[in-house]
Design a protein around this motif. Structure first.
Motif, PDB file in Angstrom:
ATOM      1  N   MET A  47       0.820  -1.202   0.000  1.00  0.00           N
ATOM      2  CA  MET A  47       0.000   0.000   0.000  1.00  0.00           C
ATOM      3  C   MET A  47       0.865   1.266   0.000  1.00  0.00           C
ATOM      4  O   MET A  47       2.009   1.258   0.453  1.00  0.00           O
ATOM      5  N   ARG A  48       0.282   2.351  -0.510  1.00  0.00           N
ATOM      6  CA  ARG A  48       0.907   3.676  -0.499  1.00  0.00           C
ATOM      7  C   ARG A  48       0.222   4.525   0.560  1.00  0.00           C
ATOM      8  O   ARG A  48      -1.010   4.647   0.562  1.00  0.00           O
ATOM      9  N   VAL A  49       1.028   5.107   1.462  1.00  0.00           N
ATOM     10  CA  VAL A  49       0.498   5.805   2.629  1.00  0.00           C
ATOM     11  C   VAL A  49       1.045   7.226   2.683  1.00  0.00           C
ATOM     12  O   VAL A  49       2.244   7.453   2.500  1.00  0.00           O
ATOM     13  N   LEU A  50       0.171   8.178   2.978  1.00  0.00           N
ATOM     14  CA  LEU A  50       0.549   9.570   3.202  1.00  0.00           C
ATOM     15  C   LEU A  50       0.412   9.875   4.687  1.00  0.00           C
ATOM     16  O   LEU A  50      -0.655   9.685   5.265  1.00  0.00           O
ATOM     17  N   ASP A  51       1.500  10.329   5.311  1.00  0.00           N
ATOM     18  CA  ASP A  51       1.456  10.713   6.725  1.00  0.00           C
ATOM     19  C   ASP A  51       1.735  12.205   6.818  1.00  0.00           C
ATOM     20  O   ASP A  51       2.846  12.659   6.518  1.00  0.00           O
ATOM     21  N   VAL A  52       0.728  12.974   7.205  1.00  0.00           N
ATOM     22  CA  VAL A  52       0.839  14.430   7.276  1.00  0.00           C
ATOM     23  C   VAL A  52       1.227  14.852   8.687  1.00  0.00           C
ATOM     24  O   VAL A  52       0.706  14.320   9.664  1.00  0.00           O
ATOM     25  N   ALA A  53       2.141  15.813   8.788  1.00  0.00           N
ATOM     26  CA  ALA A  53       2.659  16.286  10.079  1.00  0.00           C
ATOM     27  C   ALA A  53       3.366  15.161  10.822  1.00  0.00           C
ATOM     28  O   ALA A  53       3.075  14.870  11.980  1.00  0.00           O
ATOM     29  N   SER A  54       4.319  14.545  10.141  1.00  0.00           N
ATOM     30  CA  SER A  54       5.029  13.381  10.685  1.00  0.00           C
ATOM     31  C   SER A  54       5.911  13.711  11.873  1.00  0.00           C
ATOM     32  O   SER A  54       6.249  12.821  12.651  1.00  0.00           O
ATOM     33  N   GLU A 109       1.282  19.792  -2.608  1.00  0.00           N
ATOM     34  CA  GLU A 109       1.067  19.471  -4.015  1.00  0.00           C
ATOM     35  C   GLU A 109       1.356  17.986  -4.204  1.00  0.00           C
ATOM     36  O   GLU A 109       2.504  17.567  -4.185  1.00  0.00           O
ATOM     37  N   LEU A 110       0.302  17.211  -4.369  1.00  0.00           N
ATOM     38  CA  LEU A 110       0.428  15.759  -4.502  1.00  0.00           C
ATOM     39  C   LEU A 110      -0.396  15.286  -5.692  1.00  0.00           C
ATOM     40  O   LEU A 110      -1.459  15.857  -5.976  1.00  0.00           O
ATOM     41  N   PRO A 111       0.054  14.234  -6.366  1.00  0.00           N
ATOM     42  CA  PRO A 111      -0.750  13.699  -7.465  1.00  0.00           C
ATOM     43  C   PRO A 111      -2.110  13.223  -6.959  1.00  0.00           C
ATOM     44  O   PRO A 111      -2.201  12.637  -5.875  1.00  0.00           O
ATOM     45  N   ARG A 132      -8.319  23.085   4.708  1.00  0.00           N
ATOM     46  CA  ARG A 132      -7.516  23.077   3.486  1.00  0.00           C
ATOM     47  C   ARG A 132      -6.602  21.861   3.438  1.00  0.00           C
ATOM     48  O   ARG A 132      -6.405  21.262   2.380  1.00  0.00           O
ATOM     49  N   ALA A 133      -6.026  21.501   4.597  1.00  0.00           N
ATOM     50  CA  ALA A 133      -5.190  20.298   4.641  1.00  0.00           C
ATOM     51  C   ALA A 133      -6.022  19.059   4.331  1.00  0.00           C
ATOM     52  O   ALA A 133      -5.584  18.169   3.585  1.00  0.00           O
ATOM     53  N   LEU A 134      -7.226  19.002   4.880  1.00  0.00           N
ATOM     54  CA  LEU A 134      -8.097  17.849   4.631  1.00  0.00           C
ATOM     55  C   LEU A 134      -8.503  17.768   3.162  1.00  0.00           C
ATOM     56  O   LEU A 134      -8.601  16.668   2.596  1.00  0.00           O
ATOM     57  N   GLU A 135      -8.722  18.895   2.533  1.00  0.00           N
ATOM     58  CA  GLU A 135      -9.054  18.894   1.113  1.00  0.00           C
ATOM     59  C   GLU A 135      -7.900  18.344   0.286  1.00  0.00           C
ATOM     60  O   GLU A 135      -8.102  17.595  -0.677  1.00  0.00           O
ATOM     61  N   ARG A 136      -6.666  18.706   0.657  1.00  0.00           N
ATOM     62  CA  ARG A 136      -5.485  18.188  -0.050  1.00  0.00           C
ATOM     63  C   ARG A 136      -5.362  16.680   0.137  1.00  0.00           C
ATOM     64  O   ARG A 136      -5.041  15.948  -0.799  1.00  0.00           O
ATOM     65  N   ILE A 137      -5.610  16.226   1.352  1.00  0.00           N
ATOM     66  CA  ILE A 137      -5.545  14.786   1.614  1.00  0.00           C
ATOM     67  C   ILE A 137      -6.628  14.058   0.830  1.00  0.00           C
ATOM     68  O   ILE A 137      -6.373  12.999   0.246  1.00  0.00           O
ATOM     69  N   TRP A 138      -7.840  14.615   0.814  1.00  0.00           N
ATOM     70  CA  TRP A 138      -8.955  13.991   0.096  1.00  0.00           C
ATOM     71  C   TRP A 138      -8.610  13.794  -1.374  1.00  0.00           C
ATOM     72  O   TRP A 138      -8.836  12.724  -1.937  1.00  0.00           O
ATOM     73  N   ARG A 139      -8.010  14.806  -1.990  1.00  0.00           N
ATOM     74  CA  ARG A 139      -7.656  14.696  -3.403  1.00  0.00           C
ATOM     75  C   ARG A 139      -6.557  13.674  -3.635  1.00  0.00           C
ATOM     76  O   ARG A 139      -6.525  13.000  -4.677  1.00  0.00           O
TER      77      ARG A 139
END
Length: 279
Positions: A47-54, A109-111, A132-139
């Motif tokens: 799996m590919r995982v994004l961890d924000v504010a690591s 900026e993420l694909p 705004r952070a949640l919108e970026r994660i959602w996309r």
């Protein structure tokens, strides 16, 4: 505990040194919440995982171990100095499937549709515009991708913050807890945070509480040192006390700490809410 709130750039070297000093202790104590987050995210190899504010690598390093060499983890944080500690740990663990990138969560900026899951541990409540952070994660999430994030409960549930405030209030008036401004208690009401998630396009599937320690010390004097080290509002007020008042405040902290003694040590933590939401 814990991602600290935004600070002027000039203060970060000192802040990083303090966080590094307590990192091993905090990582050990808070491991259960990190592991539970990854359980709830349903991580599997590949799996590919994004961890924000690591921060210094929680829970991104654990996620990289779970998804294995065929998977990938991207950890982001506002401050590159925090991430340098995470990079050191990744190298020590021999992890080649993880990358750490500095950046503001609100402008990432993420694909699009490039991650299977995302995690945010104790950070959204500090962001000026978390939506705004949640919108970026959602996309960035693929269809049906999961987001798992944590917030803290209310002042009466979070002793690591309430104990310093309660003891200091006996000597100086404290600023009130403002629910609409970035702070530990911004999303103490889980229903309030549910509304934020849903407003950002997520469907909340599960919410659960967990009590977790974030620090420990041999005695109350160690807690006093910990409070002073992090330099929050209470520590700043402590510096304004007279020497006699400072000694009296420290005695109050030491006395109050005894109720939190566990297994020979004083532990302070609190109730954290874990949220599972799906795109």
């Amino acid at each position: 505990m814990t991602t600290p709130p935004p600070q002027p750039q000039s203060i970060w070297p000192e802040r990083i040194a303090i966080v590094r000093k307590y990192h091993d202790m905090e990582s050990r104590l808070t491991a259960p919440v990190s592991e539970r987050m990854l359980d709830l995210a349903g991580l599997r190899p590949g799996m590919r995982v994004l961890d924000v504010a690591s921060g210094m690598g929680e829970p991104s390093l654990r996620a990289a171990q779970r998804v294995g060499p065929s998977g990938f983890v991207l950890g982001t944080d506002l401050v590159d100095g925090m991430l340098e500690v995470a990079r050191e740990q990744a190298r020590a663990l021999g992890l080649s499937n993880i990358e750490f990138r500095a950046g503001d969560a609100e402008t990432l900026e993420l694909p699009e549709e490039s991650f299977d899951a995302a995690t945010v541990r104790w950070a959204l409540m500090y962001m000026p515009r978390p939506e705004r952070a949640l919108e970026r994660i959602w996309r960035a999430l693929r269809p049906s991708g999961r987001l798992v994030c944590t917030t803290w409960g209310g002042p009466e549930q979070v002793e690591y913050s309430s104990l310093p405030r309660r003891t200091m209030a006996r000597f100086r008036p404290l600023p009130p807890v403002e629910p609409d401004t970035p702070s530990v208690f911004r999303y103490a009401d889980p229903e309030r945070f549910r509304t934020v998630l849903e407003g950002s396009g997520f469907a909340v599937e599960h919410v659960e509480p967990m009590h977790i320690p974030v620090m420990e010390a041999a005695d109350g004097a160690g807690v006093v040192q910990w409070i002073r080290s992090f330099g929050g509002p209470v520590a700043k007020l402590a510096q304004e006390l007279t020497p006699e008042e400072q000694r009296a405040w420290e005695e109050e902290v030491i006395r109050e700490c005894e109720r939190y003694r566990t297994g020979g040590k004083v532990q302070l933590g609190g109730v954290t809410w874990l949220f599972v939401a799906r795109k």
